[in-house]
Design an enzyme around this catalytic site. Structure first.
Site, PDB file in Angstrom:
ATOM      1  N   ARG A   1     -23.796 -15.257  49.403  1.00 62.60           N
ATOM      2  CA  ARG A   1     -21.837 -15.076  48.976  1.00 62.60           C
ATOM      3  C   ARG A   1     -21.171 -16.772  49.812  1.00 62.60           C
ATOM      4  O   ARG A   1     -20.317 -16.392  48.703  1.00 62.60           O
ATOM      5  CB  ARG A   1     -22.318 -13.973  50.212  1.00 62.60           C
ATOM      6  CG  ARG A   1     -20.312 -13.268  50.330  1.00 62.60           C
ATOM      7  CD  ARG A   1     -19.807 -12.606  51.544  1.00 62.60           C
ATOM      8  NE  ARG A   1     -21.320 -12.442  52.002  1.00 62.60           N
ATOM      9  CZ  ARG A   1     -20.771 -10.311  51.818  1.00 62.60           C
ATOM     10  NH1 ARG A   1     -20.064 -10.257  52.007  1.00 62.60           N
ATOM     11  NH2 ARG A   1     -21.664 -10.080  52.238  1.00 62.60           N
ATOM     12  N   THR A   2     -21.238 -17.482  50.323  1.00 64.03           N
ATOM     13  CA  THR A   2     -20.792 -18.793  50.991  1.00 64.03           C
ATOM     14  C   THR A   2     -21.182 -19.847  48.964  1.00 64.03           C
ATOM     15  O   THR A   2     -20.520 -20.457  48.791  1.00 64.03           O
ATOM     16  CB  THR A   2     -21.016 -19.545  52.416  1.00 64.03           C
ATOM     17  OG1 THR A   2     -20.991 -18.272  52.702  1.00 64.03           O
ATOM     18  CG2 THR A   2     -20.442 -20.338  52.174  1.00 64.03           C
TER      19      THR A   2
ATOM     20  N   LYS B   1     -40.678 -32.668  52.624  1.00 67.91           N
ATOM     21  CA  LYS B   1     -41.581 -33.264  51.441  1.00 67.91           C
ATOM     22  C   LYS B   1     -41.764 -34.210  53.388  1.00 67.91           C
ATOM     23  O   LYS B   1     -42.504 -35.163  52.533  1.00 67.91           O
ATOM     24  CB  LYS B   1     -41.219 -34.296  50.733  1.00 67.91           C
ATOM     25  CG  LYS B   1     -41.433 -33.527  49.075  1.00 67.91           C
ATOM     26  CD  LYS B   1     -41.346 -34.217  48.015  1.00 67.91           C
ATOM     27  CE  LYS B   1     -41.456 -33.163  46.983  1.00 67.91           C
ATOM     28  NZ  LYS B   1     -41.349 -34.285  45.399  1.00 67.91           N
TER      29      LYS B   1
ATOM     30  N   ARG C   1     -24.235 -26.676  54.134  1.00 63.12           N
ATOM     31  CA  ARG C   1     -24.528 -25.570  55.389  1.00 63.12           C
ATOM     32  C   ARG C   1     -25.813 -26.284  55.985  1.00 63.12           C
ATOM     33  O   ARG C   1     -26.942 -26.379  55.140  1.00 63.12           O
ATOM     34  CB  ARG C   1     -25.026 -24.343  54.530  1.00 63.12           C
ATOM     35  CG  ARG C   1     -25.548 -23.192  56.033  1.00 63.12           C
ATOM     36  CD  ARG C   1     -25.510 -22.169  55.551  1.00 63.12           C
ATOM     37  NE  ARG C   1     -23.851 -21.489  55.336  1.00 63.12           N
ATOM     38  CZ  ARG C   1     -23.933 -20.324  55.188  1.00 63.12           C
ATOM     39  NH1 ARG C   1     -24.743 -18.936  55.426  1.00 63.12           N
ATOM     40  NH2 ARG C   1     -22.026 -19.207  55.471  1.00 63.12           N
TER      41      ARG C   1
ATOM     42  N   HIS D   1     -18.284 -22.161  61.617  1.00 62.74           N
ATOM     43  CA  HIS D   1     -17.399 -22.168  59.740  1.00 62.74           C
ATOM     44  C   HIS D   1     -16.572 -22.293  59.773  1.00 62.74           C
ATOM     45  O   HIS D   1     -16.018 -20.709  59.443  1.00 62.74           O
ATOM     46  CB  HIS D   1     -18.369 -20.595  59.535  1.00 62.74           C
ATOM     47  CG  HIS D   1     -19.199 -20.801  58.301  1.00 62.74           C
ATOM     48  ND1 HIS D   1     -18.509 -21.217  57.523  1.00 62.74           N
ATOM     49  CD2 HIS D   1     -19.732 -19.347  57.581  1.00 62.74           C
ATOM     50  CE1 HIS D   1     -18.572 -20.335  56.240  1.00 62.74           C
ATOM     51  NE2 HIS D   1     -19.428 -19.502  56.556  1.00 62.74           N
TER      52      HIS D   1
END
Length: 317
Positions: A66-67, A94, A116, A144
């Site tokens: 969604r974001t 890695k 994020r 957020h």
């Protein structure tokens, strides 16, 4: 040539790392800009030129369809070249460190990076290492900011104001970055904020954020204008925070009976994704008082506004 959304004065911040540090004037500026973006998104011709020639990188260490998709859509509507970086298949898996990733991305000369990350503070660390603007799309249980802005926009469009409203934020407050950002933004804009949840899901010292604290839905919902439910974040829980999902819904899930305790015209909100039957009943989530789908639409508008505001700080902005 289509003009940018607005030629208003400035947003004084190079990054958007959180609601903390923003004034009520800053928040109102972004909400007003987002209001214009709503109109743009509802037109047939949705393209603008604010970020034409600019590069936007979505760097998501945590999955969020969604974001991420709303930032991608927002960037493209403003004319940016958008790259979604798949961390699951990147060098991070890695063994590359966050700072190595920051240096690599910086060498590509992006204009805005949306990040994020599962760890609180990671976005701030990255912002210190790059030359471009950085947007926090959620860092751990910290903040957020764009979710808080889209929630505020949804409330303001439906109620005509935020100041003086009683907003009840219910559920897993402890693990919620959405709760923290909403407390900061709504309090700054003059709302009276309550938090409701079991003691195990309330952070120690939450009262210091200027909220009213309730441990029973029956008390906390009384007279509320807005009921904002939170997802039970079981992926962040490493112990027995609740006895069972069934018991949690019985005491803290929003059903029609509990909603009736709020004001008759109270709005129901949820940042998504929803756990139906855990924190909210389907009849409430899909009912006439729900504004959950509208929140999704406002998400694109708010992210357009944030990108537009930060574009003022880019070279030749």
């Amino acid at each position: 040539m289509l003009e940018p959304l607005s030629q208003k004065p400035t947003f004084p911040h190079r990054h958007l790392l959180g609601i903390a540090g923003l004034s009520a004037q800053d928040l109102t500026f972004l909400l007003d800009l987002a209001e214009e973006a709503v109109g743009v998104s509802r037109q047939i011709e949705k393209k603008r030129t604010s970020l034409r020639g600019r590069t936007l990188i979505n760097l998501f260490f945590e999955a969020s369809t969604r974001t991420q998709s709303s930032f991608e859509l927002a960037g493209k509507r403003l004319g940016a070249d958008v790259m979604n970086m798949s961390v699951a298949t990147s060098s991070v898996k890695k063994g590359e460190t966050l700072l190595d990733t920051a240096m690599t991305l910086n060498a590509m000369r992006p204009d805005i990076i949306v990040v994020r990350h599962a760890k609180a503070g990671a976005v701030h660390l990255l912002a210190n290492e790059v030359d471009c603007s950085v947007v926090n799309a959620g860092d751990g249980a910290h903040e957020h900011p764009t979710q808080a802005l889209l929630d505020a926009l949804t409330i303001r469009r439906n109620k005509g104001r935020i100041e003086g409203l009683v907003v009840a934020i219910c559920g897993d407050i402890l693990h919620s970055r959405v709760a923290r950002s909403n407390i900061l933004s709504l309090s700054a804009l003059g709302a009276r904020v309550r938090v409701i949840g079991p003691s195990t899901l309330l952070p120690a010292g939450i009262e210091n954020m200027g909220v009213e604290v309730f441990r029973r839905m029956e008390e906390g919902l009384a007279g509320a204008d807005i009921v904002m439910m939170l997802r039970l974040q079981r992926e962040r829980m490493d112990g027995g925070f609740i006895p069972s999902l069934k018991e949690y819904f019985r005491f803290y899930g929003l059903d029609e009976e509990k909603l009736a305790l709020a004001k008759p015209d109270a709005l129901v909100m949820h940042p998504g994704p929803m756990n139906r039957g855990v924190e909210i009943a389907s009849r409430v989530a899909d009912g006439p008082q729900s504004r959950i789908r509208e929140q999704v639409e406002m998400g694109v508008a708010v992210r357009m506004a944030v990108l537009e505001a930060l574009s003022q700080h880019l070279p030749n902005g």
